[in-house]
Design an enzyme around this catalytic site. Sequence first.
Site, PDB file in Angstrom:
ATOM      1  N   GLY A   1      27.408  19.651  62.526  1.00 20.26           N
ATOM      2  CA  GLY A   1      26.882  19.791  63.896  1.00 20.26           C
ATOM      3  C   GLY A   1      25.364  19.874  63.890  1.00 20.26           C
ATOM      4  O   GLY A   1      24.719  19.716  62.850  1.00 20.26           O
TER       5      GLY A   1
ATOM      6  N   ASP B   1      34.329  20.735  58.743  1.00 16.65           N
ATOM      7  CA  ASP B   1      34.068  20.316  60.126  1.00 16.65           C
ATOM      8  C   ASP B   1      35.303  19.560  60.626  1.00 16.65           C
ATOM      9  O   ASP B   1      35.945  18.824  59.868  1.00 16.65           O
ATOM     10  CB  ASP B   1      32.819  19.393  60.190  1.00 16.65           C
ATOM     11  CG  ASP B   1      32.178  19.391  61.571  1.00 16.65           C
ATOM     12  OD1 ASP B   1      31.026  19.835  61.702  1.00 16.65           O
ATOM     13  OD2 ASP B   1      32.854  18.952  62.538  1.00 16.65           O
TER      14      ASP B   1
ATOM     15  N   ASN C   1      33.083  17.367  67.488  1.00 20.88           N
ATOM     16  CA  ASN C   1      31.821  17.227  68.228  1.00 20.88           C
ATOM     17  C   ASN C   1      30.710  16.834  67.264  1.00 20.88           C
ATOM     18  O   ASN C   1      29.558  17.260  67.386  1.00 20.88           O
ATOM     19  CB  ASN C   1      31.478  18.561  68.930  1.00 20.88           C
ATOM     20  CG  ASN C   1      30.324  18.386  69.920  1.00 20.88           C
ATOM     21  OD1 ASN C   1      30.056  17.280  70.376  1.00 20.88           O
ATOM     22  ND2 ASN C   1      29.626  19.475  70.193  1.00 20.88           N
TER      23      ASN C   1
ATOM     24  N   LYS D   1      30.793  24.763  72.338  1.00 19.32           N
ATOM     25  CA  LYS D   1      29.562  25.436  72.794  1.00 19.32           C
ATOM     26  C   LYS D   1      29.045  24.945  74.140  1.00 19.32           C
ATOM     27  O   LYS D   1      27.895  25.201  74.500  1.00 19.32           O
ATOM     28  CB  LYS D   1      28.477  25.251  71.739  1.00 19.32           C
ATOM     29  CG  LYS D   1      28.131  23.812  71.473  1.00 19.32           C
ATOM     30  CD  LYS D   1      26.712  23.703  70.937  1.00 19.32           C
ATOM     31  CE  LYS D   1      26.205  22.290  71.082  1.00 19.32           C
ATOM     32  NZ  LYS D   1      24.785  22.172  70.934  1.00 19.32           N
TER      33      LYS D   1
ATOM     34  N   SER E   1      24.313  34.029  70.044  1.00 17.82           N
ATOM     35  CA  SER E   1      23.462  33.387  71.057  1.00 17.82           C
ATOM     36  C   SER E   1      22.829  34.424  71.965  1.00 17.82           C
ATOM     37  O   SER E   1      23.422  35.480  72.227  1.00 17.82           O
ATOM     38  CB  SER E   1      24.322  32.427  71.901  1.00 17.82           C
ATOM     39  OG  SER E   1      23.617  31.998  73.039  1.00 17.82           O
TER      40      SER E   1
ATOM     41  N   TYR F   1      32.289  30.834  77.247  1.00 15.92           N
ATOM     42  CA  TYR F   1      31.571  30.540  75.995  1.00 15.92           C
ATOM     43  C   TYR F   1      30.775  31.769  75.559  1.00 15.92           C
ATOM     44  O   TYR F   1      30.913  32.240  74.424  1.00 15.92           O
ATOM     45  CB  TYR F   1      30.622  29.341  76.165  1.00 15.92           C
ATOM     46  CG  TYR F   1      29.574  29.315  75.079  1.00 15.92           C
ATOM     47  CD1 TYR F   1      28.271  29.758  75.322  1.00 15.92           C
ATOM     48  CD2 TYR F   1      29.909  28.909  73.793  1.00 15.92           C
ATOM     49  CE1 TYR F   1      27.340  29.790  74.315  1.00 15.92           C
ATOM     50  CE2 TYR F   1      28.974  28.934  72.770  1.00 15.92           C
ATOM     51  CZ  TYR F   1      27.686  29.387  73.047  1.00 15.92           C
ATOM     52  OH  TYR F   1      26.766  29.442  72.036  1.00 15.92           O
TER      53      TYR F   1
ATOM     54  N   LYS G   1      31.083  34.649  72.190  1.00 14.17           N
ATOM     55  CA  LYS G   1      30.034  35.113  71.256  1.00 14.17           C
ATOM     56  C   LYS G   1      30.008  36.641  71.240  1.00 14.17           C
ATOM     57  O   LYS G   1      29.863  37.269  70.199  1.00 14.17           O
ATOM     58  CB  LYS G   1      28.670  34.549  71.677  1.00 14.17           C
ATOM     59  CG  LYS G   1      28.537  33.041  71.457  1.00 14.17           C
ATOM     60  CD  LYS G   1      28.770  32.666  70.007  1.00 14.17           C
ATOM     61  CE  LYS G   1      28.669  31.179  69.776  1.00 14.17           C
ATOM     62  NZ  LYS G   1      28.984  30.798  68.378  1.00 14.17           N
TER      63      LYS G   1
ATOM     64  N   ASN H   1      16.801  28.999  72.486  1.00 13.52           N
ATOM     65  CA  ASN H   1      17.199  27.609  72.774  1.00 13.52           C
ATOM     66  C   ASN H   1      16.811  26.644  71.662  1.00 13.52           C
ATOM     67  O   ASN H   1      15.657  26.218  71.618  1.00 13.52           O
ATOM     68  CB  ASN H   1      16.582  27.183  74.111  1.00 13.52           C
ATOM     69  CG  ASN H   1      17.323  27.801  75.269  1.00 13.52           C
ATOM     70  OD1 ASN H   1      17.414  29.020  75.401  1.00 13.52           O
ATOM     71  ND2 ASN H   1      17.915  26.950  76.091  1.00 13.52           N
TER      72      ASN H   1
ATOM     73  N   ASN I   1      22.180  19.858  77.903  1.00 12.22           N
ATOM     74  CA  ASN I   1      20.953  20.600  77.607  1.00 12.22           C
ATOM     75  C   ASN I   1      19.709  19.789  77.985  1.00 12.22           C
ATOM     76  O   ASN I   1      19.721  18.556  78.017  1.00 12.22           O
ATOM     77  CB  ASN I   1      20.904  20.984  76.107  1.00 12.22           C
ATOM     78  CG  ASN I   1      22.007  21.983  75.743  1.00 12.22           C
ATOM     79  OD1 ASN I   1      22.738  21.778  74.803  1.00 12.22           O
ATOM     80  ND2 ASN I   1      22.129  23.068  76.502  1.00 12.22           N
TER      81      ASN I   1
HETATM   82  C1  WQD Z   1      17.500  24.985  79.750  1.00 14.24           C
HETATM   83  C2  WQD Z   1      16.761  24.942  81.072  1.00 14.24           C
HETATM   84  C3  WQD Z   1      18.179  24.498  82.951  1.00 14.24           C
HETATM   85  C4  WQD Z   1      19.261  20.420  81.869  1.00 14.24           C
HETATM   86  C5  WQD Z   1      22.461  26.770  76.908  1.00 14.24           C
HETATM   87  C6  WQD Z   1      23.515  27.747  76.561  1.00 14.24           C
HETATM   88  C7  WQD Z   1      23.111  28.499  75.329  1.00 14.24           C
HETATM   89  C8  WQD Z   1      22.801  27.525  74.225  1.00 14.24           C
HETATM   90  C9  WQD Z   1      21.690  26.597  74.653  1.00 14.24           C
HETATM   91  C10 WQD Z   1      24.731  27.144  72.882  1.00 14.24           C
HETATM   92  C11 WQD Z   1      17.537  25.632  82.198  1.00 14.24           C
HETATM   93  C12 WQD Z   1      17.174  23.381  82.749  1.00 14.24           C
HETATM   94  C13 WQD Z   1      18.724  21.697  81.844  1.00 14.24           C
HETATM   95  C14 WQD Z   1      18.856  19.502  82.867  1.00 14.24           C
HETATM   96  C15 WQD Z   1      17.374  21.146  83.770  1.00 14.24           C
HETATM   97  N1  WQD Z   1      23.958  26.776  73.892  1.00 14.24           N
HETATM   98  N2  WQD Z   1      17.792  22.040  82.781  1.00 14.24           N
HETATM   99  N3  WQD Z   1      17.917  19.902  83.782  1.00 14.24           N
HETATM  100  O1  WQD Z   1      21.309  26.794  79.680  1.00 14.24           O
HETATM  101  O2  WQD Z   1      19.245  27.841  78.606  1.00 14.24           O
HETATM  102  O3  WQD Z   1      21.295  27.475  77.242  1.00 14.24           O
HETATM  103  O4  WQD Z   1      22.172  25.921  75.816  1.00 14.24           O
HETATM  104  O5  WQD Z   1      24.597  28.079  72.134  1.00 14.24           O
HETATM  105  O6  WQD Z   1      24.186  29.319  74.962  1.00 14.24           O
HETATM  106  O7  WQD Z   1      23.621  28.662  77.631  1.00 14.24           O
HETATM  107  O8  WQD Z   1      19.944  25.528  77.941  1.00 14.24           O
HETATM  108  O9  WQD Z   1      19.067  23.233  77.849  1.00 14.24           O
HETATM  109  O10 WQD Z   1      21.085  23.712  79.324  1.00 14.24           O
HETATM  110  O11 WQD Z   1      18.829  24.545  79.996  1.00 14.24           O
HETATM  111  O12 WQD Z   1      16.521  21.490  84.604  1.00 14.24           O
HETATM  112  O13 WQD Z   1      19.321  18.325  82.947  1.00 14.24           O
HETATM  113  O14 WQD Z   1      16.632  23.586  81.466  1.00 14.24           O
HETATM  114  O15 WQD Z   1      18.321  24.788  84.336  1.00 14.24           O
HETATM  115  O16 WQD Z   1      16.601  26.249  83.038  1.00 14.24           O
HETATM  116  P1  WQD Z   1      20.429  26.964  78.495  1.00 14.24           P
HETATM  117  P2  WQD Z   1      19.777  24.177  78.767  1.00 14.24           P
END
Ligand code: WQD
Length: 339
Positions: A10, A31, A35, A85, A125, A150, A154, A180, A200
């Site tokens: 991953g 694995d 994913n 995840k 996380s 999710y 954790k 992040n 993400n």
């Molecule tokens: C980051 C910021 C969105 C996409 C998640 C999980 C966390 C970890 C990391 C696994 C936020 C904004 C995002 C888009 C946007 N995963 N955004 N437009 O939500 O902080 O964390 O991923 O372990 O557990 O919760 O990460 O990258 O999704 O978002 O504006 O198309 O970017 O609103 O503010 P997040 P993210």
Amino acid sequence: MKILVTGGLGFIGSHTVVELQNVGFDVVIIDDLSNSSVEVIDGITTITNKKPLFEKLDLKIKSEVKDFFNRHNDIAGVIHFAASKAVGESVNDPLKYYENNINALIYVLQELTKLNKKNFIFSSSCTVYGQADELPITENAHVKPAESPYGNTKQIGEEIIRDTCRANGDVNAIALRYFNPIGAHPTAEIGELPVGVPQNLVPYITQTAIGIREKLSVFGGDYATRDGTCIRDYIHVVDLAKAHVVALQRLIGSKNDSNFEFFNLGTGTGSSVLEAIQSFEKVSGKKLKYQIEDRREGDVISAYAETSKANNILGWKTELTLDDAMASAWKWEQKIRNK
Ligand code: WQD
């Protein structure tokens, strides 16, 4: 020394395998390829010139886990990444998340307790904190009710490990609470491979820049932050991978202060979505098409790490910047799209 890395093909797992091999560990990867893809082994091998052992195995099948550990009872440590995840998916399909993320953890821990060396690193996380009351977020911050199944897996995972360590004094574990993770290996031989539409931010940015996505939707521009967009602590995946090696060496060298420890892994700096976009535009020279839209359900407004425990006790700190991470993510996107 042989280290088991579950979920080792991953995103974070593959970068951690590279860093383990770079300091001389032998690695065996489990694995299930649900994913990830088996070609990632070639990327790892190209970087380190050492091909890791790999076994395709479903950790939800107890007998398969038992059989694996019977064949590899010389494992000196386990780094457990294997888990589903996607936050949004977990809301729609919670039982998939509880089965995959909890059962697999239990079966691996059951076999770990029978090994000679019982060293365990857990992929946790910052999601466990939810919207923290105080920023930056320390490890003493109150763990709030999870915002998604999710995130709950954790939290539950950490509690299962805590209880296992309490009942088995010779099991040594560290939970690493990632903020992040973004970016890719500087060689562009491995990186993030989101399946389908990226959830993400950073893969969505790079896919927009390369033309796969029409534009980036910025989820919310009216938050109480410096520019109205959410703030996160974006950490380069290579820095994050190195933290796993440091944590494992801490346990192997019996340097841990207790047999269950946990650390926040972040840069300590918060960046807004617009600042992340500006960083990408600067390093890529590309103007990104984006539009500010409605908020996304479940987003916390701001989360970034207080890093002194990881810096001073674990003995690790980030070395790479947001720009470095964006540049590596862009180089990777261009590589996989052969542009
Ligand atoms: C980051 C910021 C969105 C996409 C998640 C999980 C966390 C970890 C990391 C696994 C936020 C904004 C995002 C888009 C946007 N995963 N955004 N437009 O939500 O902080 O964390 O991923 O372990 O557990 O919760 O990460 O990258 O999704 O978002 O504006 O198309 O970017 O609103 O503010 P997040 P993210």
